[in-house]
Design an enzyme around this catalytic site. Structure first.
Site, short mmCIF file in Angstrom:
data_model
loop_
_atom_site.label_atom_id
_atom_site.label_comp_id
_atom_site.label_asym_id
_atom_site.label_seq_id
_atom_site.Cartn_x
_atom_site.Cartn_y
_atom_site.Cartn_z
N PRO A 192 -6.54 -35.89 5.32
CG PRO A 192 -7.51 -37.93 5.87
CD PRO A 192 -6.19 -37.22 5.86
CG ASN A 193 -12.31 -35.31 4.94
OD1 ASN A 193 -12.79 -35.29 3.81
ND2 ASN A 193 -12.25 -36.41 5.67
NE ARG A 214 -13.60 -31.82 8.27
CZ ARG A 214 -12.65 -32.57 8.85
NH1 ARG A 214 -11.37 -32.22 8.74
NH2 ARG A 214 -12.95 -33.66 9.49
CE1 TYR A 238 -11.70 -30.63 13.05
CE2 TYR A 238 -13.72 -30.96 11.80
CZ TYR A 238 -12.69 -31.47 12.55
OH TYR A 238 -12.63 -32.81 12.82
CG ASN A 266 -4.44 -32.03 11.46
OD1 ASN A 266 -4.74 -33.19 11.76
ND2 ASN A 266 -5.25 -31.01 11.65
CB ALA A 287 -9.73 -39.44 9.68
CG HIS A 297 -8.11 -40.84 15.27
ND1 HIS A 297 -7.53 -40.16 16.32
CD2 HIS A 297 -8.79 -39.90 14.55
CE1 HIS A 297 -7.89 -38.87 16.25
NE2 HIS A 297 -8.64 -38.69 15.18
CG ASP A 308 5.42 -48.24 10.96
OD1 ASP A 308 5.42 -48.02 12.18
OD2 ASP A 308 5.06 -49.33 10.46
CD GLU A 365 -0.55 -36.29 16.24
OE1 GLU A 365 0.33 -37.16 16.05
OE2 GLU A 365 -1.62 -36.52 16.83
CG HIS A 384 -5.04 -33.40 16.22
ND1 HIS A 384 -5.35 -34.05 15.05
CD2 HIS A 384 -4.04 -34.11 16.80
CE1 HIS A 384 -4.59 -35.12 14.95
NE2 HIS A 384 -3.77 -35.17 16.00
CB SER A 417 -11.27 -30.40 17.14
OG SER A 417 -10.77 -31.68 16.77
NE ARG A 423 -14.35 -33.67 17.40
CZ ARG A 423 -14.06 -33.67 16.10
NH1 ARG A 423 -12.80 -33.38 15.71
NH2 ARG A 423 -14.96 -33.96 15.19
NE ARG A 451 -13.82 -37.12 15.93
CZ ARG A 451 -13.90 -37.24 14.62
NH1 ARG A 451 -12.80 -37.24 13.90
NH2 ARG A 451 -15.06 -37.37 14.02
C1 DQA Z 1 -8.52 -33.33 13.33
C2 DQA Z 1 -9.18 -34.29 14.32
C3 DQA Z 1 -9.45 -35.64 13.68
O1 DQA Z 1 -10.07 -36.50 14.61
C4 DQA Z 1 -10.36 -35.48 12.48
O2 DQA Z 1 -10.56 -36.73 11.84
C5 DQA Z 1 -9.91 -34.44 11.53
C6 DQA Z 1 -9.32 -33.20 12.04
C7 DQA Z 1 -8.31 -31.92 13.90
O3 DQA Z 1 -7.52 -31.17 13.35
O4 DQA Z 1 -8.98 -31.55 14.89
O5 DQA Z 1 -10.10 -34.57 10.32
O6 DQA Z 1 -7.22 -33.84 13.01
#
Ligand code: DQA
Length: 161
Positions: free
Chosen positions: A9-10, A17, A22, A73, A76, A79, A86, A97, A99, A101, A106, A110
């Site tokens: 998401p996002n 954003r 980011y 990735n 959110a 977490h 699963d 995986e 990320h 950031s 942070r 997170r």
């Molecule tokens: C993220 C880190 C997550 O905590 C956050 O909710 C994101 C982006 C990252 O790529 O740094 O949406 O996964």
């Protein structure tokens, strides 16, 4: 060899954003760079982004029998989502995986990843370059798996001879 890249998401809002966290790069630009690395390594690559947990679970399940590895990735959901954890465990495919950031420097919430323990490894804090590192990692893992498979096949053929 096929790798599926799953973005949570996002992440569709990258470039817009929280640029201070980011950076300015858009998701499409990241994917274009990954595509180039995939091409160099003869890897088929597919991209998927969703803001919905269930759709991400469905996509991971679709990877079974269709893909050799996953780069994810979970954003959110990293977490919070036992369902995505699963699904990764159930798919039993090498999974990296990412990320953008550094989630460990942070907010406290997170720093805990529910998904990392079922992944081959976690790449954090290198910005969009983390996806490049993930491509190198998954290529290495898939190469090692293929070499092990070929060695086993050769050993079996020799045992039967
Ligand atoms: C993220 C880190 C997550 O905590 C956050 O909710 C994101 C982006 C990252 O790529 O740094 O949406 O996964």
């Amino acid at each position: 060899m096929k790798v599926v890249v799953i973005q949570g998401p996002n992440l569709n809002l990258l470039g817009h954003r929280e640029q201070n966290v980011y950076g300015p790069m858009k998701l499409e630009e990241i994917h274009t760079q990954m595509e180039a690395i995939a091409k160099q390594n003869n890897i088929e690559i597919e991209f998927f982004q969703s803001n919905l947990e269930g759709e991400i679970v469905d996509k991971i399940q679709e990877c079974i029998g269709d893909a050799d590895g996953i780069i994810i990735n979970p954003a959110a959901y990293t977490h919070t989502s036992i369902a995505i954890r699963d699904a990764i465990a159930a798919a039993a495919l090498p999974t990296v995986e990412v990320h953008i950031s550094n989630i460990h420097r942070r907010e406290d919430f997170r720093s805990k990843s529910l998904t990392a323990p079922v992944c081959a490894g976690q790449i954090v804090g290198f910005g969009p370059f983390g996806y490049h590192l993930a491509m190198i990692s998954i290529t290495q893992i898939l190469g090692e798996m293929e070499a092990a498979r070929q060695a086993q096949e050769a050993a079996q053929a020799q045992a039967q001879a």
